[in-house]
Design a protein around this motif. Structure first.
Motif, PDB file in Angstrom:
ATOM      1  N   ASP A   1       0.845  -1.186   0.000  1.00  0.00           N
ATOM      2  CA  ASP A   1       0.000   0.000   0.000  1.00  0.00           C
ATOM      3  C   ASP A   1       0.885   1.243   0.000  1.00  0.00           C
ATOM      4  O   ASP A   1       1.925   1.281   0.659  1.00  0.00           O
ATOM      5  CB  ASP A   1      -0.899   0.040   1.237  1.00  0.00           C
ATOM      6  CG  ASP A   1      -2.022  -0.988   1.185  1.00  0.00           C
ATOM      7  OD1 ASP A   1      -2.294  -1.519   0.086  1.00  0.00           O
ATOM      8  OD2 ASP A   1      -2.624  -1.254   2.238  1.00  0.00           O
ATOM      9  N   VAL A   2       0.466   2.263  -0.723  1.00  0.00           N
ATOM     10  CA  VAL A   2       1.188   3.522  -0.767  1.00  0.00           C
ATOM     11  C   VAL A   2       0.440   4.525   0.101  1.00  0.00           C
ATOM     12  O   VAL A   2      -0.624   5.015  -0.269  1.00  0.00           O
ATOM     13  CB  VAL A   2       1.318   4.060  -2.205  1.00  0.00           C
ATOM     14  CG1 VAL A   2       2.098   5.368  -2.210  1.00  0.00           C
ATOM     15  CG2 VAL A   2       1.992   3.028  -3.096  1.00  0.00           C
ATOM     16  N   THR A   3       0.994   4.787   1.288  1.00  0.00           N
ATOM     17  CA  THR A   3       0.388   5.725   2.225  1.00  0.00           C
ATOM     18  C   THR A   3       1.225   6.984   2.269  1.00  0.00           C
ATOM     19  O   THR A   3       2.444   6.917   2.419  1.00  0.00           O
ATOM     20  CB  THR A   3       0.288   5.109   3.625  1.00  0.00           C
ATOM     21  OG1 THR A   3      -0.506   3.923   3.545  1.00  0.00           O
ATOM     22  CG2 THR A   3      -0.359   6.065   4.604  1.00  0.00           C
ATOM     23  N   MET A   4       0.565   8.125   2.110  1.00  0.00           N
ATOM     24  CA  MET A   4       1.279   9.396   2.044  1.00  0.00           C
ATOM     25  C   MET A   4       0.614  10.436   2.928  1.00  0.00           C
ATOM     26  O   MET A   4      -0.566  10.325   3.274  1.00  0.00           O
ATOM     27  CB  MET A   4       1.301   9.918   0.601  1.00  0.00           C
ATOM     28  CG  MET A   4       2.102   9.102  -0.370  1.00  0.00           C
ATOM     29  SD  MET A   4       2.083   9.835  -2.023  1.00  0.00           S
ATOM     30  CE  MET A   4       2.875  11.423  -1.717  1.00  0.00           C
ATOM     31  N   LEU A   5       1.388  11.444   3.245  1.00  0.00           N
ATOM     32  CA  LEU A   5       0.858  12.628   3.902  1.00  0.00           C
ATOM     33  C   LEU A   5       0.463  13.612   2.809  1.00  0.00           C
ATOM     34  O   LEU A   5       1.297  13.996   1.988  1.00  0.00           O
ATOM     35  CB  LEU A   5       1.932  13.241   4.801  1.00  0.00           C
ATOM     36  CG  LEU A   5       1.487  14.322   5.766  1.00  0.00           C
ATOM     37  CD1 LEU A   5       0.595  13.734   6.847  1.00  0.00           C
ATOM     38  CD2 LEU A   5       2.697  14.998   6.387  1.00  0.00           C
ATOM     39  N   VAL A   6      -0.799  14.003   2.786  1.00  0.00           N
ATOM     40  CA  VAL A   6      -1.269  14.903   1.738  1.00  0.00           C
ATOM     41  C   VAL A   6      -2.004  16.076   2.365  1.00  0.00           C
ATOM     42  O   VAL A   6      -2.581  15.959   3.452  1.00  0.00           O
ATOM     43  CB  VAL A   6      -2.197  14.175   0.742  1.00  0.00           C
ATOM     44  CG1 VAL A   6      -1.457  13.078   0.015  1.00  0.00           C
ATOM     45  CG2 VAL A   6      -3.431  13.618   1.440  1.00  0.00           C
ATOM     46  N   PRO A   7      -2.012  17.228   1.700  1.00  0.00           N
ATOM     47  CA  PRO A   7      -2.762  18.365   2.209  1.00  0.00           C
ATOM     48  C   PRO A   7      -4.246  18.038   2.340  1.00  0.00           C
ATOM     49  O   PRO A   7      -4.815  17.294   1.542  1.00  0.00           O
ATOM     50  CB  PRO A   7      -2.517  19.450   1.159  1.00  0.00           C
ATOM     51  CG  PRO A   7      -1.214  19.062   0.536  1.00  0.00           C
ATOM     52  CD  PRO A   7      -1.223  17.571   0.506  1.00  0.00           C
ATOM     53  N   ALA A   8      -4.887  18.616   3.338  1.00  0.00           N
ATOM     54  CA  ALA A   8      -6.265  18.244   3.665  1.00  0.00           C
ATOM     55  C   ALA A   8      -7.272  18.800   2.671  1.00  0.00           C
ATOM     56  O   ALA A   8      -8.321  18.202   2.445  1.00  0.00           O
ATOM     57  CB  ALA A   8      -6.603  18.721   5.075  1.00  0.00           C
TER      58      ALA A   8
ATOM     59  N   PRO B   1       9.124  14.486  -4.696  1.00  0.00           N
ATOM     60  CA  PRO B   1       8.192  13.434  -5.091  1.00  0.00           C
ATOM     61  C   PRO B   1       8.389  12.167  -4.261  1.00  0.00           C
ATOM     62  O   PRO B   1       9.469  11.896  -3.753  1.00  0.00           O
ATOM     63  CB  PRO B   1       8.555  13.175  -6.563  1.00  0.00           C
ATOM     64  CG  PRO B   1       9.353  14.355  -6.995  1.00  0.00           C
ATOM     65  CD  PRO B   1      10.046  14.857  -5.783  1.00  0.00           C
ATOM     66  N   ARG B   2       7.336  11.382  -4.138  1.00  0.00           N
ATOM     67  CA  ARG B   2       7.411  10.076  -3.484  1.00  0.00           C
ATOM     68  C   ARG B   2       7.671   9.044  -4.571  1.00  0.00           C
ATOM     69  O   ARG B   2       6.958   8.993  -5.582  1.00  0.00           O
ATOM     70  CB  ARG B   2       6.079   9.794  -2.774  1.00  0.00           C
ATOM     71  CG  ARG B   2       5.929   8.383  -2.228  1.00  0.00           C
ATOM     72  CD  ARG B   2       6.701   8.174  -0.953  1.00  0.00           C
ATOM     73  NE  ARG B   2       6.486   6.830  -0.450  1.00  0.00           N
ATOM     74  CZ  ARG B   2       5.468   6.463   0.332  1.00  0.00           C
ATOM     75  NH1 ARG B   2       4.562   7.371   0.704  1.00  0.00           N
ATOM     76  NH2 ARG B   2       5.355   5.227   0.760  1.00  0.00           N
ATOM     77  N   ARG B   3       8.657   8.205  -4.372  1.00  0.00           N
ATOM     78  CA  ARG B   3       9.019   7.177  -5.354  1.00  0.00           C
ATOM     79  C   ARG B   3       8.706   5.811  -4.775  1.00  0.00           C
ATOM     80  O   ARG B   3       9.181   5.460  -3.692  1.00  0.00           O
ATOM     81  CB  ARG B   3      10.497   7.292  -5.734  1.00  0.00           C
ATOM     82  CG  ARG B   3      10.812   8.601  -6.438  1.00  0.00           C
ATOM     83  CD  ARG B   3      12.279   8.722  -6.825  1.00  0.00           C
ATOM     84  NE  ARG B   3      12.513   9.959  -7.546  1.00  0.00           N
ATOM     85  CZ  ARG B   3      12.396  10.110  -8.864  1.00  0.00           C
ATOM     86  NH1 ARG B   3      12.063   9.061  -9.612  1.00  0.00           N
ATOM     87  NH2 ARG B   3      12.603  11.277  -9.429  1.00  0.00           N
ATOM     88  N   VAL B   4       7.907   5.036  -5.495  1.00  0.00           N
ATOM     89  CA  VAL B   4       7.423   3.744  -5.021  1.00  0.00           C
ATOM     90  C   VAL B   4       7.797   2.668  -6.035  1.00  0.00           C
ATOM     91  O   VAL B   4       7.504   2.807  -7.229  1.00  0.00           O
ATOM     92  CB  VAL B   4       5.888   3.777  -4.853  1.00  0.00           C
ATOM     93  CG1 VAL B   4       5.380   2.436  -4.368  1.00  0.00           C
ATOM     94  CG2 VAL B   4       5.485   4.902  -3.906  1.00  0.00           C
TER      95      VAL B   4
END
Length: 395
Positions: free
Chosen positions: A312-319, A358-361
């Motif tokens: 699973d790709v879990t990220m912190l994102v703006p609300a 960037p997030r790299r997965v």
């Protein structure tokens, strides 16, 4: 029969807009801090949320005591000292001005007491005792601090003493203080609870105003809880705080400096923590095994293979939502058969506007693809010959 594999397409890209269904997101409104420099970091997701003059080397005041504590914690971990080891107190240590643990030359404080004296009382005398006890002199200790800072990736720090006493050669950036704060939390969990303590009185000598000045520790009834780390103040540096707070599974570390009053420091600290927890949320943006793209396969029983994230790709994102995050599946292709399910083939690059990087997965093969038989190879050979013929005709 000799077959020629097509030249790989460098970083074959598939636009995420046609392949992915991701959350709408937008840059969170940056916190407009009054601090002259600031660094805010989400430890859980390793995400920098805010930077303001974060790489500028500035007077750190007592916040640099965190480096002295790091050196002492490392000595404890290495077995060079124990919590019950006692240090002598020099006249130089006893005569240090500013914040104090109220030591004198007849005392033999333990390492445990010195840690409390530094964290809770911000004792300049305690810092000198530690420096002399570990390195023989404060000057020698400062040199060791510089060497260790470089090894830890703190490129904008230089130390002239163990306490943060004003000196033109004593400087740290807010990012370096943040890196150090995260290290103390994650590397030394057995000692970190001391940073939440508010009172310490060595031999009943300390007045009430010698206790922990971290304004967030006194706050109750919030949906987050502060538990560290260190205040700082000199006329040159202004008021600062290296702080940390937790909310559920999330931890935020922040460092601010250059504020004019204690009240301003308290307000800015509380505002930053509220912003960090309430303007960003943890989201699973892509689920494990979700087919995000297809990569062509060369000489395989199937002509393509699905690309999926292994986790699973879990990220912190703006609300709040304003723009959409973007994503690309990047791989070198075509992929030569055979291909094994779970084989790493590329990566998913997710960019969230307003965040630093960037997030790299990693992307892996969704299924096995066996090597093709004779007819697959014949077909590939004819396709290759046909392509050569078209190239010749075009020239």
């Amino acid at each position: 029969m000799t077959l020629f594999r097509p030249a790989p397409r460098l970083l074959a890209r598939l636009a995420a807009a046609t392949a992915l269904s991701l959350l709408a997101a937008l840059p969170a409104r940056a916190f407009d801090t009054q601090a002259s420099a600031a660094w805010v970091y989400d430890v859980t997701t390793q995400t920098v949320l805010l930077e303001k003059n974060a790489d500028v080397a500035l007077p750190p005041a007592s916040m640099s005591k965190l480096m002295t504590l790091n050196m002492l914690f490392e000595a404890l971990r290495d077995g060079r000292v124990t919590m019950d080891t006692t240090f002598s107190v020099s006249t130089r240590a006893k005569e240090m001005g500013g914040s104090t643990m109220f030591l004198n030359e007849l005392d033999r404080p333990t390492v445990r007491e010195l840690i409390h004296g530094i964290v809770v009382n911000s004792g300049n005398d305690a810092c000198v005792v530690v420096a002399e006890g570990l390195a023989g002199s404060e000057d020698a200790f400062a040199k060791l601090m510089i060497e260790r800072a470089r090894a830890l990736g703190m490129e904008n720090s230089i130390f002239a003493n163990a306490s943060g006493w004003p000196h033109p050669g004593h400087r740290m950036s807010m990012e370096d203080l943040g890196i150090l704060s995260v290290r103390l939390i994650t590397e030394f969990p057995e000692f970190y609870p001391i940073f939440a303590e508010t009172n310490f009185n060595y031999k009943d000598r300390a007045p009430a105003n010698a206790n922990n000045r971290n304004p967030l520790l006194a706050m109750r009834g919030t949906d987050w809880q502060a538990d560290g780390l260190k205040t700082g103040h000199t006329s040159e540096a202004g008021y600062g705080l290296a702080g940390s707070a937790v909310q559920g599974d999330r931890r935020v570390v922040f460092v601010i400096t250059g504020l004019e009053t204690e009240e301003q420091r308290r307000g800015e600290s509380e505002g930053i923590v509220n912003w960090a927890f309430r303007q960003f949320v943890m989201k699973t943006v892509v689920q494990k095994g979700k087919r995000l793209a297809e990569a062509p396969v060369w000489l395989g029983e199937a002509q393509s293979v699905g690309l999926v994230p292994a986790e699973d790709v879990t990220m912190l994102v703006p609300a709040l939502a304003q723009d959409t995050m973007t994503a690309e599946a990047i791989f070198n292709g075509p992929i030569e058969a055979p291909v094994a399910a779970g084989q790493a083939l590329g990566e998913l690059v997710i960019t969230v506007p307003g965040l630093d990087a960037p997030r790299r997965v990693p992307l892996v093969a969704q299924t096995d693809v066996a090597k093709g038989g004779f007819m697959v190879r014949v077909k590939a050979a004819f396709e290759r010959l046909g392509a050569r013929a078209l190239d010749a005709a075009g020239s």
